[in-house]
Design a protein around this motif. Sequence first.
Motif, PDB file in Angstrom:
ATOM      1  N   LEU A 522       0.832  -1.195   0.000  1.00 56.38           N
ATOM      2  CA  LEU A 522       0.000   0.000   0.000  1.00 56.38           C
ATOM      3  C   LEU A 522       0.870   1.250   0.000  1.00 56.38           C
ATOM      4  CD1 LEU A 522      -2.659  -1.055   2.644  1.00 56.38           C
ATOM      5  CD2 LEU A 522      -3.095  -0.676   0.219  1.00 56.38           C
ATOM      6  N   TRP A 523       0.393   2.274  -0.693  1.00 53.45           N
ATOM      7  CA  TRP A 523       1.119   3.535  -0.726  1.00 53.45           C
ATOM      8  C   TRP A 523       0.982   4.270   0.589  1.00 53.45           C
ATOM      9  CZ3 TRP A 523      -1.146   4.973  -6.163  1.00 53.45           C
ATOM     10  CH2 TRP A 523      -0.425   4.289  -7.144  1.00 53.45           C
ATOM     11  N   SER A 524       1.645   5.416   0.671  1.00 53.14           N
ATOM     12  CA  SER A 524       1.666   6.198   1.907  1.00 53.14           C
ATOM     13  C   SER A 524       0.263   6.593   2.331  1.00 53.14           C
ATOM     14  CB  SER A 524       2.497   7.469   1.703  1.00 53.14           C
ATOM     15  OG  SER A 524       1.887   8.297   0.716  1.00 53.14           O
ATOM     16  N   ALA A 525       0.089   6.756   3.638  1.00 46.56           N
ATOM     17  CA  ALA A 525      -1.187   7.224   4.163  1.00 46.56           C
ATOM     18  C   ALA A 525      -1.421   8.675   3.797  1.00 46.56           C
ATOM     19  CB  ALA A 525      -1.221   7.056   5.687  1.00 46.56           C
ATOM     20  N   GLY A 526      -0.358   9.462   3.752  1.00 42.85           N
ATOM     21  CA  GLY A 526      -0.466  10.862   3.382  1.00 42.85           C
ATOM     22  C   GLY A 526      -0.467  11.038   1.874  1.00 42.85           C
ATOM     23  N   PRO A 527      -0.633  12.277   1.397  1.00 39.75           N
ATOM     24  CA  PRO A 527      -0.741  12.518  -0.039  1.00 39.75           C
ATOM     25  C   PRO A 527       0.563  12.262  -0.773  1.00 39.75           C
ATOM     26  CG  PRO A 527      -0.641  14.592   1.146  1.00 39.75           C
ATOM     27  CD  PRO A 527      -0.758  13.518   2.175  1.00 39.75           C
ATOM     28  N   GLY A 528       0.429  11.848  -2.027  1.00 37.08           N
ATOM     29  CA  GLY A 528       1.575  11.579  -2.858  1.00 37.08           C
ATOM     30  C   GLY A 528       1.820  10.093  -3.026  1.00 37.08           C
ATOM     31  N   ARG A 529       2.656   9.773  -3.987  1.00 33.46           N
ATOM     32  CA  ARG A 529       3.120   8.398  -4.229  1.00 33.46           C
ATOM     33  C   ARG A 529       4.587   8.503  -4.629  1.00 33.46           C
ATOM     34  NH1 ARG A 529       0.354   7.089 -10.164  1.00 33.46           N
ATOM     35  NH2 ARG A 529       1.245   8.922 -11.168  1.00 33.46           N
ATOM     36  N   VAL A 530       5.386   8.996  -3.716  1.00 33.65           N
ATOM     37  CA  VAL A 530       6.757   9.418  -4.013  1.00 33.65           C
ATOM     38  C   VAL A 530       7.570   8.304  -4.642  1.00 33.65           C
ATOM     39  CG1 VAL A 530       8.901  10.243  -2.984  1.00 33.65           C
ATOM     40  CG2 VAL A 530       6.703  11.177  -2.210  1.00 33.65           C
ATOM     41  N   PHE A 531       7.577   7.144  -4.034  1.00 31.84           N
ATOM     42  CA  PHE A 531       8.416   6.049  -4.527  1.00 31.84           C
ATOM     43  C   PHE A 531       7.948   5.589  -5.906  1.00 31.84           C
ATOM     44  CE2 PHE A 531      10.100   1.548  -4.095  1.00 31.84           C
ATOM     45  CZ  PHE A 531      11.436   1.909  -4.125  1.00 31.84           C
ATOM     46  N   ALA A 532       6.632   5.434  -6.071  1.00 33.02           N
ATOM     47  CA  ALA A 532       6.110   5.017  -7.372  1.00 33.02           C
ATOM     48  C   ALA A 532       6.390   6.071  -8.444  1.00 33.02           C
ATOM     49  CB  ALA A 532       4.608   4.746  -7.267  1.00 33.02           C
ATOM     50  N   ASP A 533       6.260   7.343  -8.091  1.00 33.40           N
ATOM     51  CA  ASP A 533       6.546   8.405  -9.056  1.00 33.40           C
ATOM     52  C   ASP A 533       8.011   8.406  -9.468  1.00 33.40           C
ATOM     53  OD1 ASP A 533       3.970   9.276  -9.188  1.00 33.40           O
ATOM     54  OD2 ASP A 533       4.229  10.986  -7.847  1.00 33.40           O
ATOM     55  N   LEU A 534       8.904   8.183  -8.517  1.00 32.04           N
ATOM     56  CA  LEU A 534      10.326   8.137  -8.848  1.00 32.04           C
ATOM     57  C   LEU A 534      10.647   6.949  -9.754  1.00 32.04           C
ATOM     58  CD1 LEU A 534      12.055   9.163  -5.517  1.00 32.04           C
ATOM     59  CD2 LEU A 534      12.480  10.170  -7.756  1.00 32.04           C
ATOM     60  N   LEU A 535      10.037   5.797  -9.464  1.00 32.50           N
ATOM     61  CA  LEU A 535      10.251   4.648 -10.330  1.00 32.50           C
ATOM     62  C   LEU A 535       9.760   4.932 -11.746  1.00 32.50           C
ATOM     63  CD1 LEU A 535       9.153   1.776  -7.904  1.00 32.50           C
ATOM     64  CD2 LEU A 535      11.469   2.165  -8.771  1.00 32.50           C
ATOM     65  N   ALA A 536       8.615   5.608 -11.853  1.00 33.78           N
ATOM     66  CA  ALA A 536       8.059   5.902 -13.175  1.00 33.78           C
ATOM     67  C   ALA A 536       8.872   6.961 -13.917  1.00 33.78           C
ATOM     68  CB  ALA A 536       6.611   6.357 -13.035  1.00 33.78           C
ATOM     69  N   ALA A 537       9.442   7.926 -13.184  1.00 36.33           N
ATOM     70  CA  ALA A 537      10.185   9.010 -13.827  1.00 36.33           C
ATOM     71  C   ALA A 537      11.519   8.557 -14.396  1.00 36.33           C
ATOM     72  CB  ALA A 537      10.407  10.146 -12.833  1.00 36.33           C
TER      73      ALA A 537
END
Length: 776
Positions: A522-537
């Motif tokens: 599961l992604w973070s409880a707070g806003p954003g998907r930092v790790f997934a966004d970095l993997l995609a970038a």
Amino acid sequence: MSTEPETTENSGPEVPDTGAEGADEATAATEGAGAAAGTEAEGGAGTGEDGEAGAGDGEVTAGAGEGGEGDAADLSEAEAELLAQRIERERIERRKAEKKTPIESGTKLSGKAADLLAAVRAVESGQKPPETVFSEPPAPRRPAPEPVRRPQPVPAEAAGGPAAPSAPPAEAVAAVREVLAAGGAPETLAAQAAAVLGEGAPEALRQDPWQLLRVPGVRPEHADSFARALLGPECSPDDERRGRAVTVWLLEQAALAGHTALELPALTTALGRQGVPEAEEAVQSAIAEGEALVFQDALEEPGRPVAAPAGEGDEDEDGEAERPVRVLVGLERYALAEESLADALARVVNSLPKEEASARWESAAAAASGSAAELIRAVAGHGLVLHTGGEAARAEPAALLAAARALGLRAVAACHTADGRRRFAGLLGAAESAVPALAAEVEAPAAPADAPARDTASDAVVTVSGLLSGAEGPGRDAEGALALDLLVVLDAPQLDVESAALLVESVPDGARLVLSGDPAVLWSAGPGRVFADLLAARVCPQVASRTPDPGPLGELVSGIGIGELNQVEAPGKELVIVPVRDAGEAVHRTVQLVADSVPRALGIPPEQTVVITPGHGGAAGTRALNAALKERLNPGPGRFGGFDPGDRIAYSPAPGRTVPGRVVKADADGLHLSCAGGSVVVPRERVEQSVRHGWALTAHQAVGARWPAAVVVLPGDAAQALSRPWVYTAFGRADRHLSVVHGVEQALPRAVAEVPAKPRTTRLPLLLRTQVPAAA
């Protein structure tokens, strides 16, 4: 069962009905108040699980806002929050005072503001945006600046767990209570309203009753009733104050669902559902008052760089370049955090001298093998590296950390939970014992004179919250940067944009940063998907572990990660399926498993078993399960807010954080807890809001920790709450044994095969691609 699913996985970017589906732990104290206002007690802010969607009015985060300098180090979290809110209100009041006339339907905007409004309306209607907005070449983005580093305020935390923030002054609460009573609102909201709105809360509520929407758990219909009582005939649905407040409320709900911003059409549609007649004008008013920000993000086209100036590429018949653009609206808090995070990541990527990939790193890599050696080589030549893998793969960042420490570098690992810290410290100790002579084989740099001693492996492993607060870790240098050469962040998918921004901004120039985690959880409880966004970038090297999780449970969870629910052989009773017909039977069998079956068959005591269920409410949610487990395992009258000494609890010191512990005692000071080896005293007025029984948890509360045994409860009407990340996370909490109380029939394999994580609207990938070239 009226499950309360994790909003982070069950709220799409279109801002679904933010109705009473799921109550946030940070708003649990308002449930009774909500009932008094004529709503269901299971209502709340629509934030999903307790304290896990905590992106609301929580902590002041330096690096993404104000309040990080001066004597802030002496402030508590609550005082710092009040200070930041007061500064923000003063800024808004100054802006209001400078305005000579109100903005009417956007007709008196000028310059870029008028162009922006026209562009917003054109994009929403599908028309071509005005030439003045998009035909100009965008200004080249400046290079990532060196962030202003300030020593961070240290919250009042015990060594093992944070203390609750101080309550607002009694006189302020009393004044707010009077206003609430005059408007017919529950007086139990007074303390929260005073904390959220600050010193001027009573006057703010009288002048703008819809400010009550800033209090967690309050919904538009509650604020409307309050406004009608205070304003009388002057209250109307098209009141500009109402439209502005509902706009901000919807953006806050979106943040609780994981979005850092919303596309404009989704926001205006949601405003229409809330009875705002002029949705565009409401958004415009919120932007004009500085309560929201608007962004125009050029979408990526095949073969055309995102940041390419207009005029390059395809042109229409008039010779004007057309670029696909999305218009986003977001709260300043998260927008600035995402911008700051992108800048800080670009600085880390670009600040490492290339010549540092030297022979001493190659010697460390040669001493390792497989994915660990690949990780060490990647870190040798890059400032930022991503590492992915399951539980067994954590041995690879442990090998990296051990090698770096053997080379004399100041290396630290940060985990999401205290349990993760304990487990990783064990891995690091084993890894260091395998490389005792490495430092002697290569020439290591001399450590700085002020570098802290590293006597044991446990000294080099901290929690993220402890590192950011200063309660754990190496401390900070004179510029406010962390005093380290290598930072390895475990459980990276749990980083939201605010904590990630603060963490990366604290990394000094020339230091290396490794983000490691399992992308399937599961992604973070707070806003954003930092790790997934970095993997995609794809802006930095990515090392995918080839180390599988062992045993039947490892085989089961690995299959779930790729969308397959396989049957596995479990000769040692590693996996047991317990079919049930209804929620009542599910509760009965769960208690039986925890109290009798698992201890008798496997020798695992109840205190080492966790129960995981999709939501808090309903006949088989955490509330019902915890009540049944308490009655069996620690019966008592619950003299202090339903708690007795010995009760197992889940404490949420801040939104998005859950710390397991036990009740020690209760007295006039509050509820005394033992959490993560430390003592915490929760004041009486905050117990209902931040402490729950903890035999049964949601998956988001359990992520980052593991137990010898786990019992996952899936009653029949929980099927809609299931997704592949939820099942993967829940099943992956077990080390030795997993029992599945199964009542969802084919919904379980269907969820694993067909229901991925809900998308989140974020800007980080675009911001990264405009600043950092794609990794070679």
